[in-house]
Each structure stands twice: as C-alpha cells, then as structure tokens.
Design an enzyme around this catalytic site. Structure first.
Site, short mmCIF file in Angstrom:
data_model
loop_
_atom_site.label_atom_id
_atom_site.label_comp_id
_atom_site.label_asym_id
_atom_site.label_seq_id
_atom_site.Cartn_x
_atom_site.Cartn_y
_atom_site.Cartn_z
N SER A 126 0.73 -1.12 0.20
CA SER A 126 -0.17 0.16 0.10
C SER A 126 0.85 1.24 -0.23
CB SER A 126 -1.02 -0.07 1.39
OG SER A 126 -1.60 1.40 1.33
N TYR A 150 -1.53 -0.66 10.85
CA TYR A 150 -1.73 -1.45 9.57
C TYR A 150 -0.88 -1.24 8.47
CZ TYR A 150 -3.76 -1.67 4.85
OH TYR A 150 -3.79 -1.80 3.49
N LYS A 154 2.12 -3.71 6.48
CA LYS A 154 2.52 -3.83 5.13
C LYS A 154 4.20 -3.64 4.82
CE LYS A 154 -1.56 -4.38 3.38
NZ LYS A 154 -1.96 -5.95 2.83
N TYR A 178 -0.35 -0.14 -3.82
CA TYR A 178 -1.61 0.68 -4.44
C TYR A 178 -1.90 1.71 -3.95
CZ TYR A 178 -3.00 -4.57 -4.55
OH TYR A 178 -3.13 -5.93 -4.45
P1 NAD Z 1 -11.02 -7.03 1.41
O1 NAD Z 1 -11.27 -6.88 3.00
O2 NAD Z 1 -12.20 -6.96 0.81
O3 NAD Z 1 -10.19 -8.32 1.04
C1 NAD Z 1 -9.41 -9.10 2.11
C2 NAD Z 1 -9.95 -10.40 1.84
O4 NAD Z 1 -9.19 -11.35 2.81
C3 NAD Z 1 -11.67 -10.59 2.55
O5 NAD Z 1 -12.16 -11.28 1.43
C4 NAD Z 1 -11.15 -11.33 3.96
O6 NAD Z 1 -12.34 -12.30 4.11
C5 NAD Z 1 -9.80 -12.16 3.69
N1 NAD Z 1 -9.14 -12.56 4.92
C6 NAD Z 1 -9.09 -11.60 6.09
N2 NAD Z 1 -8.35 -12.30 6.73
C7 NAD Z 1 -8.25 -13.58 6.33
C8 NAD Z 1 -7.49 -14.76 6.99
N3 NAD Z 1 -6.99 -14.69 8.17
N4 NAD Z 1 -7.54 -15.99 6.14
C9 NAD Z 1 -7.90 -15.97 4.82
N5 NAD Z 1 -8.72 -14.79 4.36
C10 NAD Z 1 -8.71 -13.87 5.26
O7 NAD Z 1 -9.95 -5.65 1.30
P2 NAD Z 1 -9.39 -5.39 -0.33
O8 NAD Z 1 -9.82 -3.68 -0.33
O9 NAD Z 1 -9.89 -6.27 -1.17
O10 NAD Z 1 -7.90 -5.38 -0.04
C11 NAD Z 1 -7.08 -6.49 -0.48
C12 NAD Z 1 -5.63 -6.23 -0.07
O11 NAD Z 1 -5.24 -5.04 -0.65
C13 NAD Z 1 -5.67 -6.15 1.44
O12 NAD Z 1 -4.22 -6.80 1.94
C14 NAD Z 1 -5.39 -4.65 1.72
O13 NAD Z 1 -4.44 -4.32 2.80
C15 NAD Z 1 -4.83 -4.23 0.34
N6 NAD Z 1 -4.85 -3.00 0.15
C16 NAD Z 1 -6.02 -2.32 -0.02
C17 NAD Z 1 -6.38 -1.03 -0.18
C18 NAD Z 1 -7.60 -0.29 -0.33
O14 NAD Z 1 -8.08 0.69 -0.19
N7 NAD Z 1 -8.67 -1.29 -0.44
C19 NAD Z 1 -5.27 -0.07 -0.55
C20 NAD Z 1 -4.16 -0.65 -0.43
C21 NAD Z 1 -3.83 -1.86 -0.21
C1 WQD Z 2 -9.28 9.97 0.86
C2 WQD Z 2 -9.65 11.52 1.02
C3 WQD Z 2 -9.99 12.12 3.42
C4 WQD Z 2 -13.89 9.89 4.01
C5 WQD Z 2 -6.89 5.07 3.01
C6 WQD Z 2 -5.84 4.27 3.96
C7 WQD Z 2 -4.62 3.59 3.01
C8 WQD Z 2 -5.16 2.72 1.98
C9 WQD Z 2 -6.41 3.56 1.10
C10 WQD Z 2 -4.94 0.52 2.42
C11 WQD Z 2 -8.94 12.11 2.29
C12 WQD Z 2 -11.04 12.27 2.76
C13 WQD Z 2 -12.46 10.35 3.64
C14 WQD Z 2 -14.49 10.71 4.36
C15 WQD Z 2 -13.37 12.61 3.57
N1 WQD Z 2 -5.90 1.62 2.33
N2 WQD Z 2 -12.20 11.86 3.29
N3 WQD Z 2 -14.69 12.28 4.47
O1 WQD Z 2 -7.18 7.98 3.71
O2 WQD Z 2 -6.28 8.33 1.39
O3 WQD Z 2 -6.14 6.10 2.47
O4 WQD Z 2 -7.25 3.97 2.23
O5 WQD Z 2 -3.97 0.28 2.27
O6 WQD Z 2 -3.81 3.11 3.80
O7 WQD Z 2 -5.38 5.07 4.83
O8 WQD Z 2 -8.36 7.11 1.66
O9 WQD Z 2 -10.66 6.94 1.23
O10 WQD Z 2 -10.05 7.33 3.54
O11 WQD Z 2 -9.72 9.22 2.34
O12 WQD Z 2 -13.25 13.90 3.59
O13 WQD Z 2 -15.94 10.20 4.96
O14 WQD Z 2 -11.05 11.51 1.51
O15 WQD Z 2 -9.59 12.80 4.46
O16 WQD Z 2 -8.65 13.21 1.81
P1 WQD Z 2 -6.97 7.61 2.33
P2 WQD Z 2 -9.88 7.63 2.13
#
Ligand code: NAD
Ligand code: WQD
Length: 343
Positions: A126, A150, A154, A178
């Site tokens: 991330s 969190y 990562k 991402y």
């Molecule tokens: P998500 O929660 O939809 O998907 C994660 C999946 O992992 C879920 O289906 C959950 O049931 C499964 N899971 C959790 N713990 C588990 C375990 N112990 N064993 C088996 N399965 C398990 O999340 P997402 O948004 O699809 O994110 C996927 C990955 O990408 C995550 O690692 C997240 O940290 C990373 N990521 C997400 C974002 C974002 O904004 N969505 C941004 C950067 C990185």
């Molecule tokens: C985006 C913008 C907020 C909600 C988070 C995690 C990051 C990654 C992606 C996993 C910011 C603003 C938000 C609301 C708002 N996840 N906001 N009102 O914070 O960039 O990233 O998700 O890896 O680790 O920290 O994403 O969508 O929460 O916020 O004004 O109700 O929207 O302040 O500027 P963020 P976000």
C-alpha cells in the site's frame, strides 16, 4: 496447461476483480478466503461473469495446517496474496490482531510456498508505507515511514519478502503498492461492500448518493491543495486487477516494489462532484475538522510499473465513479440484505 494461481483474499473487493481478470486471461484460480470480510456471493458473481466455476476454499491463513492442506490439495504455481485486515483506525485499536493476522498469514503462505517449490509471489502492499511523503509524485525509492499499525504490517511483510529474496535466488516477488483503489466491475455485479461505517471516501459518497446516509463529511478544507481538500491518486479497481496480471507476467528473480496508481489526483470535492454527475443526485456535504493522520496529497509516480510491467492505469475518475455508481445503484446494500431497521 493453464497456470494455477492461488488468490488469497480472492472473495474480497480487489481480489474478486483480479480473479475475473485472471480467469479471462486463461489462468486457473483457487481462492482461499475465510470470508471474514467478504461474501461467497462475490465468488458466485465472479463465476457468473466469467462463465467458469470458481474454486473457493474456506481457509484461515493464520492456521498453518490449513495452508499446508491447501497446497497439498491444489497444483499451485504462483500466489497473489490479498488476504488480510485493512482498516487503519481498527489497527490502532487492535494492533496485536493486525500483526497476528497480517504477518501470520503472510508467513504461513511464504513458508508453505517454499516447501512446495513455489516461488512466484505478488503481494498487496500500500502507498500507506510512505507515510507523509517527502516528494510528490512518490517514486518507489522514497523514504518509507508508515504512521499506523496497519501500515507497519505492510512494511514488515515487504521487509520479510526482501530478506527472503536475498536468502534464496529462486524467489520472484512483486510488492504492489496500491494508491487509492475505487470503482467496480463495469457489469455492476461485483464491487466494494464495506461492513458498517465506510472508512473510505468513495464508498461513503456512494452510500449518500443511494440514500443510505444523509451527507458526506469532508475532513478539512484548509489543506495546501487547489481547493483545500485532500488529494488522492484514485485508481480504477479493474486497472489495479490488470496490474496483478502484468506483475505475474513480468516477475523477475528477486523482490521489487511497484507503485500502482495513475499519477494524477482528485480532491474530495471533485469526487463529490463526479458522483453527483454520474448519479444525477444531489450529494449534500459539510466541511468538518481534519481526520487525524491524514495527509494533504498522495500521488504515485507509476513510471516503474509502466515500463517494467508494461502496464498503465488509464480509466479516469469519471469512469471510476460511473462504475462505482452502477454497482451501488444495482446493489444498494452490496452483497447483503437491506437491514430491517432501515427506512
Ligand atoms: P477486503 O477486505 O475486501 O479483502 C481481503 C480479504 O481477505 C477478505 O475477503 C477477507 O475475508 C480475507 N481475509 C482476511 N483475513 C483472512 C484470513 N486470516 N484468512 C483468509 N482470508 C482472510 O480488502 P481489499 O480492499 O480487497 O484489499 C485487499 C488487499 O489489498 C489487502 O491486503 C489490503 O490491505 C490491500 N490494500 C487495499 C487498499 C484499499 O484501499 N482497498 C489499498 C492498499 C492496499
Ligand atoms: C481519501 C480522502 C480524506 C472519508 C486509506 C488508507 C490507506 C489505503 C487507502 C489501504 C482523504 C477524505 C474520507 C470521508 C473525507 N488503504 N475523506 N470524508 O485516507 O487516502 O487512504 O485507504 O492500504 O492505507 O489510509 O483514503 O478514502 O479514507 O480518504 O473527506 O468520509 O477523502 O480525508 O483526503 P486514504 P480515504
């Protein structure tokens, strides 16, 4: 013979979209997911979309024996590891759970891969590993410094991968950082389905548009950005899914980090405006205080992924929001049922 890819967390938001792309590109897929944050309905929707049966194995990856059984039962040749916990605020309240689940799962998977002579690993990292960035757009060589448990999980998993690759030349690892994944499959059949109060902006705005919530709270309008609200590098989840295929196709010996983003940003107000346009609904909002830990701007420098992975994210904000809205409008309560107490 098609390659069999293990997709951990493949029932989740990004995982389910990636499984669609993998199947469409001829891969065999085994999903391992404990369904703790996802629904088997997502997997059924993936099967419907692709016209293929999809194997879902309910596995808690923190249990090593379950991971071993998985590798014994399927001819896994590469792993895309999405599974884990991802809520920043929750990680501050429950750090041990985050370290346990995220690190424990990753270590069990990596250990079992080596035992089964499987060395290709693509990991969901991330942009959060950069913390408050010193340079914009952010290149992979920028300093890291996550500001919450969190994010630290990562970075720790990244460190484990770098150490592993240095210890054994057979590893081929891609660490995909991402930026802000949003949007949904253009069919509207799968999409993001957060449980409870959405932490992220786009799902929250979508729930306002569909009438589940009254108004958006904009966390601060006094940042040093064009309109004062936070700017992020939103990336369409289908582009992100395709980034995993590009990574699998282009893995080389060692371990390398790749930013997956577009390189351009949108503000909170621009996201709200785009949603009003796509949905034809008014999106009420109010400006409130900044959210603790937020930064003004996050933008990827995706040039390494563009050149080395031959991949580019080209769906723009309008497409991201139109696709997110299609999913939300078709499925106001995601994969769940409308709660009895809702009006
Ligand atoms: P998500 O929660 O939809 O998907 C994660 C999946 O992992 C879920 O289906 C959950 O049931 C499964 N899971 C959790 N713990 C588990 C375990 N112990 N064993 C088996 N399965 C398990 O999340 P997402 O948004 O699809 O994110 C996927 C990955 O990408 C995550 O690692 C997240 O940290 C990373 N990521 C997400 C974002 C974002 O904004 N969505 C941004 C950067 C990185
Ligand atoms: C985006 C913008 C907020 C909600 C988070 C995690 C990051 C990654 C992606 C996993 C910011 C603003 C938000 C609301 C708002 N996840 N906001 N009102 O914070 O960039 O990233 O998700 O890896 O680790 O920290 O994403 O969508 O929460 O916020 O004004 O109700 O929207 O302040 O500027 P963020 P976000």
């Amino acid at each position: 013979m098609a390659r069999t890819i293990l997709v951990t967390g493949g029932a989740g938001y990004i995982g389910s979209h990636t499984v669609v792309s993998l199947i469409e590109h001829g891969f065999d897929v085994v999903i391992a997911d404990d369904l703790s944050n996802s629904s088997p309905k997502a997997v059924a929707a993936v099967a419907k979309l692709t016209g293929k049966e999809v194997t879902l194995v309910e596995v808690d990856l923190t249990e090593e024996f379950q991971v071993r059984k998985l590798f014994a039962n399927y001819p896994i040749e590469a792993v895309v590891h999405f599974a884990g916990l991802k809520a920043v605020g929750e990680s501050v309240e429950q750090p041990l759970r985050y370290y346990q689940v995220n690190l424990g799962s990753a270590m069990n998977v990596l250990k079992t891969m080596a035992r089964h002579d499987v060395w290709d690993f693509v990991f969901s990292s991330s942009a959060t590993v950069y913390g408050d960035p010193e340079v914009l757009p952010i290149p992979e060589g920028a300093a890291t410094g996550p500001t919450n448990p969190y994010g630290r999980t990562k970075l720790m998993i990244e460190d484990i991968c770098r150490d592993l690759a240095a210890s054994d030349k057979r590893w081929r690892i891609g660490l995909l950082r991402y930026f802000n994944p949003v949007g949904a499959h253009p069919s509207g059949e799968i999409g993001e389905d957060p449980q409870g109060h959405p932490n992220n902006l786009v799902p929250f705005v979508m729930q306002v548009a569909v009438g589940r919530r009254d108004k958006v709270q904009v966390f601060g309008d006094d940042y040093n950005t064009a309109d004062g609200t936070g700017v992020r590098d939103y990336i369409h989840v289908v582009d992100l899914a395709l980034g995993h295929l590009a990574a699998l196709d282009n893995l080389t010996a060692g371990c390398e980090e790749f930013n997956l983003g577009t390189g351009s940003g949108a503000s909170v107000l621009e996201v709200i405006q785009a949603t009003a346009k796509a949905s034809g609904k008014e999106i009420p909002y109010e400006i409130v205080a900044r959210r603790a830990g937020d930064i003004a701007t996050s933008l990827a420098d995706p040039s390494r992924a563009n050149s080395q992975l031959e991949w580019r994210a080209d769906r723009n904000l309008e497409v991201m929001i139109a696709d997110a809205w299609r999913w939300q409008e078709k499925n106001p309560y995601g994969f769940g049922e409308r709660p009895a107490d809702s009006n």
